[in-house]
Design a protein around this motif. Structure first.
Motif, PDB file in Angstrom:
ATOM      1  N   LEU A  11      22.563  -2.602  -2.793  1.00  0.00           N
ATOM      2  CA  LEU A  11      21.624  -2.961  -3.588  1.00  0.00           C
ATOM      3  C   LEU A  11      20.380  -2.124  -3.513  1.00  0.00           C
ATOM      4  CD1 LEU A  11      22.658  -6.479  -4.322  1.00  0.00           C
ATOM      5  CD2 LEU A  11      22.575  -4.805  -5.939  1.00  0.00           C
ATOM      6  N   LEU A  12      20.402  -1.745  -2.006  1.00  0.00           N
ATOM      7  CA  LEU A  12      19.000  -1.097  -1.516  1.00  0.00           C
ATOM      8  C   LEU A  12      18.966   0.401  -2.273  1.00  0.00           C
ATOM      9  CD1 LEU A  12      16.608  -0.041   0.321  1.00  0.00           C
ATOM     10  CD2 LEU A  12      18.420   0.380   2.101  1.00  0.00           C
ATOM     11  N   GLY A  13      20.324   0.887  -2.244  1.00  0.00           N
ATOM     12  CA  GLY A  13      20.362   2.311  -3.010  1.00  0.00           C
ATOM     13  C   GLY A  13      20.201   1.923  -4.557  1.00  0.00           C
ATOM     14  N   ARG A  14      20.431   1.017  -5.185  1.00  0.00           N
ATOM     15  CA  ARG A  14      20.201   0.940  -6.630  1.00  0.00           C
ATOM     16  C   ARG A  14      18.644   0.817  -6.689  1.00  0.00           C
ATOM     17  NH1 ARG A  14      18.002  -3.822  -9.457  1.00  0.00           N
ATOM     18  NH2 ARG A  14      18.178  -3.237 -11.653  1.00  0.00           N
ATOM     19  N   GLN A  15      18.065   0.130  -5.799  1.00  0.00           N
ATOM     20  CA  GLN A  15      16.357  -0.126  -6.053  1.00  0.00           C
ATOM     21  C   GLN A  15      15.949   1.338  -5.864  1.00  0.00           C
ATOM     22  OE1 GLN A  15      14.558  -2.610  -6.870  1.00  0.00           O
ATOM     23  NE2 GLN A  15      15.994  -3.994  -7.421  1.00  0.00           N
ATOM     24  N   LEU A  16      16.367   2.124  -4.682  1.00  0.00           N
ATOM     25  CA  LEU A  16      15.742   3.340  -4.494  1.00  0.00           C
ATOM     26  C   LEU A  16      15.804   4.345  -5.529  1.00  0.00           C
ATOM     27  CD1 LEU A  16      16.704   3.816  -0.793  1.00  0.00           C
ATOM     28  CD2 LEU A  16      14.264   3.267  -1.712  1.00  0.00           C
ATOM     29  N   ARG A  17      17.126   4.209  -6.227  1.00  0.00           N
ATOM     30  CA  ARG A  17      17.506   4.973  -7.430  1.00  0.00           C
ATOM     31  C   ARG A  17      16.484   4.857  -8.755  1.00  0.00           C
ATOM     32  NH1 ARG A  17      22.622   4.551  -5.640  1.00  0.00           N
ATOM     33  NH2 ARG A  17      23.110   2.697  -6.962  1.00  0.00           N
ATOM     34  N   ARG A  18      16.328   3.358  -8.545  1.00  0.00           N
ATOM     35  CA  ARG A  18      15.470   2.852  -9.884  1.00  0.00           C
ATOM     36  C   ARG A  18      13.738   3.365  -9.639  1.00  0.00           C
ATOM     37  NH1 ARG A  18      14.159  -3.609 -10.282  1.00  0.00           N
ATOM     38  NH2 ARG A  18      12.636  -3.627 -11.953  1.00  0.00           N
ATOM     39  N   ILE A  19      13.530   3.216  -8.393  1.00  0.00           N
ATOM     40  CA  ILE A  19      12.142   3.752  -8.178  1.00  0.00           C
ATOM     41  C   ILE A  19      11.938   5.329  -8.520  1.00  0.00           C
ATOM     42  CG2 ILE A  19      10.345   4.222  -6.279  1.00  0.00           C
ATOM     43  CD1 ILE A  19      11.548   1.406  -5.112  1.00  0.00           C
ATOM     44  N   ARG A  20      13.126   6.081  -7.958  1.00  0.00           N
ATOM     45  CA  ARG A  20      13.098   7.540  -8.224  1.00  0.00           C
ATOM     46  C   ARG A  20      13.060   7.843  -9.827  1.00  0.00           C
ATOM     47  NH1 ARG A  20      18.480  10.370  -6.811  1.00  0.00           N
ATOM     48  NH2 ARG A  20      19.201   9.245  -8.689  1.00  0.00           N
ATOM     49  N   ASN A  21      13.705   7.007 -10.412  1.00  0.00           N
ATOM     50  CA  ASN A  21      13.712   7.415 -11.938  1.00  0.00           C
ATOM     51  C   ASN A  21      12.446   6.675 -12.742  1.00  0.00           C
ATOM     52  OD1 ASN A  21      16.471   8.379 -11.689  1.00  0.00           O
ATOM     53  ND2 ASN A  21      17.536   6.456 -12.012  1.00  0.00           N
ATOM     54  N   ASN A  22      11.624   6.074 -12.145  1.00  0.00           N
ATOM     55  CA  ASN A  22      10.333   5.786 -12.642  1.00  0.00           C
ATOM     56  C   ASN A  22       9.136   6.363 -11.750  1.00  0.00           C
ATOM     57  OD1 ASN A  22       8.154   4.513 -13.932  1.00  0.00           O
ATOM     58  ND2 ASN A  22       8.727   2.353 -13.488  1.00  0.00           N
ATOM     59  N   PRO A  23       9.034   7.669 -11.604  1.00  0.00           N
ATOM     60  CA  PRO A  23       8.008   8.498 -10.902  1.00  0.00           C
ATOM     61  C   PRO A  23       6.610   7.979 -11.197  1.00  0.00           C
ATOM     62  CG  PRO A  23       8.613   9.829 -12.637  1.00  0.00           C
ATOM     63  CD  PRO A  23       9.681   8.578 -12.780  1.00  0.00           C
ATOM     64  N   GLY A  24       6.266   7.517 -12.496  1.00  0.00           N
ATOM     65  CA  GLY A  24       5.133   7.093 -12.898  1.00  0.00           C
ATOM     66  C   GLY A  24       4.637   5.990 -11.881  1.00  0.00           C
ATOM     67  N   LEU A  25       5.399   5.203 -11.942  1.00  0.00           N
ATOM     68  CA  LEU A  25       4.900   3.898 -11.261  1.00  0.00           C
ATOM     69  C   LEU A  25       4.846   4.240  -9.809  1.00  0.00           C
ATOM     70  CD1 LEU A  25       4.441   0.839 -11.146  1.00  0.00           C
ATOM     71  CD2 LEU A  25       6.950   0.309 -10.999  1.00  0.00           C
ATOM     72  N   LEU A  26       5.821   5.006  -9.193  1.00  0.00           N
ATOM     73  CA  LEU A  26       5.688   5.358  -7.857  1.00  0.00           C
ATOM     74  C   LEU A  26       4.483   6.034  -7.578  1.00  0.00           C
ATOM     75  CD1 LEU A  26       6.978   5.563  -4.994  1.00  0.00           C
ATOM     76  CD2 LEU A  26       8.275   7.748  -5.937  1.00  0.00           C
ATOM     77  N   ASP A 109      11.357  -1.669  -0.992  1.00  0.00           N
ATOM     78  CA  ASP A 109      10.184  -1.671  -0.950  1.00  0.00           C
ATOM     79  C   ASP A 109       9.506  -1.273   0.360  1.00  0.00           C
ATOM     80  OD1 ASP A 109       7.452  -2.752  -2.677  1.00  0.00           O
ATOM     81  OD2 ASP A 109       7.396  -3.364  -0.773  1.00  0.00           O
ATOM     82  N   LEU A 110      10.076  -1.611   1.433  1.00  0.00           N
ATOM     83  CA  LEU A 110       9.780  -1.208   2.661  1.00  0.00           C
ATOM     84  C   LEU A 110       9.810   0.173   2.947  1.00  0.00           C
ATOM     85  CD1 LEU A 110      10.723  -3.830   5.365  1.00  0.00           C
ATOM     86  CD2 LEU A 110       8.537  -3.546   4.529  1.00  0.00           C
ATOM     87  N   VAL A 111      10.798   0.710   2.428  1.00  0.00           N
ATOM     88  CA  VAL A 111      11.061   2.271   2.643  1.00  0.00           C
ATOM     89  C   VAL A 111      10.212   3.122   1.782  1.00  0.00           C
ATOM     90  CG1 VAL A 111      12.837   4.127   1.930  1.00  0.00           C
ATOM     91  CG2 VAL A 111      13.784   1.967   3.066  1.00  0.00           C
ATOM     92  N   VAL A 112       9.694   2.475   0.666  1.00  0.00           N
ATOM     93  CA  VAL A 112       8.775   3.250  -0.163  1.00  0.00           C
ATOM     94  C   VAL A 112       7.583   2.961   0.586  1.00  0.00           C
ATOM     95  CG1 VAL A 112       7.746   3.439  -2.419  1.00  0.00           C
ATOM     96  CG2 VAL A 112      10.251   3.133  -2.076  1.00  0.00           C
ATOM     97  N   THR A 113       7.153   2.005   0.873  1.00  0.00           N
ATOM     98  CA  THR A 113       5.689   1.775   1.624  1.00  0.00           C
ATOM     99  C   THR A 113       5.668   2.553   2.818  1.00  0.00           C
ATOM    100  OG1 THR A 113       5.739  -0.544   0.788  1.00  0.00           O
ATOM    101  CG2 THR A 113       4.262   0.076   2.775  1.00  0.00           C
ATOM    102  N   ALA A 114       6.773   2.643   3.802  1.00  0.00           N
ATOM    103  CA  ALA A 114       6.719   3.322   4.820  1.00  0.00           C
ATOM    104  C   ALA A 114       6.471   4.783   4.543  1.00  0.00           C
ATOM    105  CB  ALA A 114       7.881   3.226   5.598  1.00  0.00           C
ATOM    106  N   ALA A 115       7.102   5.421   3.552  1.00  0.00           N
ATOM    107  CA  ALA A 115       6.695   6.866   3.091  1.00  0.00           C
ATOM    108  C   ALA A 115       5.706   7.116   2.504  1.00  0.00           C
ATOM    109  CB  ALA A 115       8.118   7.176   2.084  1.00  0.00           C
ATOM    110  N   GLY A 116       5.115   6.119   1.855  1.00  0.00           N
ATOM    111  CA  GLY A 116       3.674   6.156   1.086  1.00  0.00           C
ATOM    112  C   GLY A 116       2.536   6.279   2.209  1.00  0.00           C
ATOM    113  N   LEU A 117       2.794   5.739   3.510  1.00  0.00           N
ATOM    114  CA  LEU A 117       1.815   5.635   4.377  1.00  0.00           C
ATOM    115  C   LEU A 117       1.524   7.410   4.755  1.00  0.00           C
ATOM    116  CD1 LEU A 117       2.845   2.900   6.867  1.00  0.00           C
ATOM    117  CD2 LEU A 117       1.068   2.961   5.153  1.00  0.00           C
ATOM    118  N   ILE A 118       2.274   8.122   4.739  1.00  0.00           N
ATOM    119  CA  ILE A 118       2.113   9.396   5.343  1.00  0.00           C
ATOM    120  C   ILE A 118       0.983  10.130   4.526  1.00  0.00           C
ATOM    121  CG2 ILE A 118       3.115  11.735   5.552  1.00  0.00           C
ATOM    122  CD1 ILE A 118       5.696  10.465   5.963  1.00  0.00           C
ATOM    123  N   PRO A 119       1.103  10.312   3.029  1.00  0.00           N
ATOM    124  CA  PRO A 119      -0.062  10.871   2.596  1.00  0.00           C
ATOM    125  C   PRO A 119      -1.340   9.987   2.541  1.00  0.00           C
ATOM    126  CG  PRO A 119       1.416  10.037   0.985  1.00  0.00           C
ATOM    127  CD  PRO A 119       2.117   9.890   2.221  1.00  0.00           C
TER     128      PRO A 119
END
Length: 258
Positions: A11-26, A109-119
């Motif tokens: 389900l982690l993979g499902r959430q990550l694919r869901r976020i990838r398919n909604n780039p505007g929100l990301l 959400d943690l994975v996306v947050t950690a990646a977003g810290l870089i920029p």
């Protein structure tokens, strides 16, 4: 691998694919802290007097803490969206661990947050912020930040499952923008009036903000403040543990019962 771990990973993979398919929100969630850093730092920076430090450097840890608290909004919206669109009902019919669904959302959400810290940190370095602590301090700061984000995400998931409506979750989520304003994220709390200062210092975001400033060498820990601020690392750990202990079991129960 246990059922919970296996189902949670799926389900982690499902959430990550869901976020990838909604780039505007990301893109929106990742660029908002950068926009706020540039806006507050350059528009209000010259108007805020900060003895001993530059306002933009003072602001960076506060925005990191505000980003962590944003887990309430994202967790709420995603849980409400799945519930409103019937996805949650379909997931309940599958032979998966009941805790795995909200756990997978929180982990993604943690994975996306950690990646977003870089920029964000690259822009922070460009505007003058520097991390003056050790590598151990950096690890501690990252751990506290992600732990608090996890706690806020569980709060959001519970609220999203309870609201069951995307529109209601969106409107309620917008209120969470007020939380960092009632903390030390953007301004020092020393000059606030008595009741407002107490409210700001007992705000969990203030404990995390102070911990990040102390670990990064941006600003020292105040000595004449409420306990969570004078002991910011312990305060952040306690707040995070309390929030997870209260909301995670309730979120799983709410998901299970529908």
């Amino acid at each position: 691998m246990s059922t919970l771990a296996y189902d949670g990973t799926a389900l982690l993979g499902r959430q990550l694919r869901r976020i990838r398919n909604n780039p505007g929100l990301l893109i929106l969630t990742q660029t908002t802290p950068i926009t706020m850093l540039l806006f507050f730092g350059y528009v209000f920076g010259s108007a805020v007097a900060m003895p001993g430090t530059e306002y933009r450097a003072f602001l960076v840890p506060g925005l990191l803490a505000a980003t962590a608290s944003g887990g309430i909004m994202t967790g709420m919206f995603q849980a409400a969206q799945d519930t409103h669109r019937g996805v949650t009902d379909r997931l309940r019919t599958l032979p998966v661990s009941r805790a795995a669904v909200p756990l997978g959302q929180a982990a993604a959400d943690l994975v996306v947050t950690a990646a977003g810290l870089i920029p964000f940190l690259l822009v922070a370095l460009a505007v003058g912020w520097r991390f003056e602590g050790t590598a151990l301090d950096a690890l501690a700061a990252l751990t506290l930040l992600l732990l608090f984000r996890l706690a806020c995400t569980w709060v959001g998931i519970l609220l999203g499952l309870a609201s069951r409506n995307e529109e209601a979750a969106g409107q309620l989520g917008s209120v969470t923008f007020v939380l960092p304003l009632l903390s030390s994220a953007y301004i020092p709390t020393e000059n606030l009036t008595g009741w407002l200062r107490a409210l700001a210092e007992w705000n969990p975001i203030s404990a995390l903000t102070t911990a990040l400033r102390d670990l990064s060498g941006t600003a020292p820990v105040p000595t004449d403040a409420a306990w969570p601020v004078t002991h910011p690392v312990a305060g952040t750990l306690v707040w995070s543990a309390v929030l997870v202990a209260l909301t995670a079991p309730l979120a799983v129960r709410r998901y299970t019962r529908g």
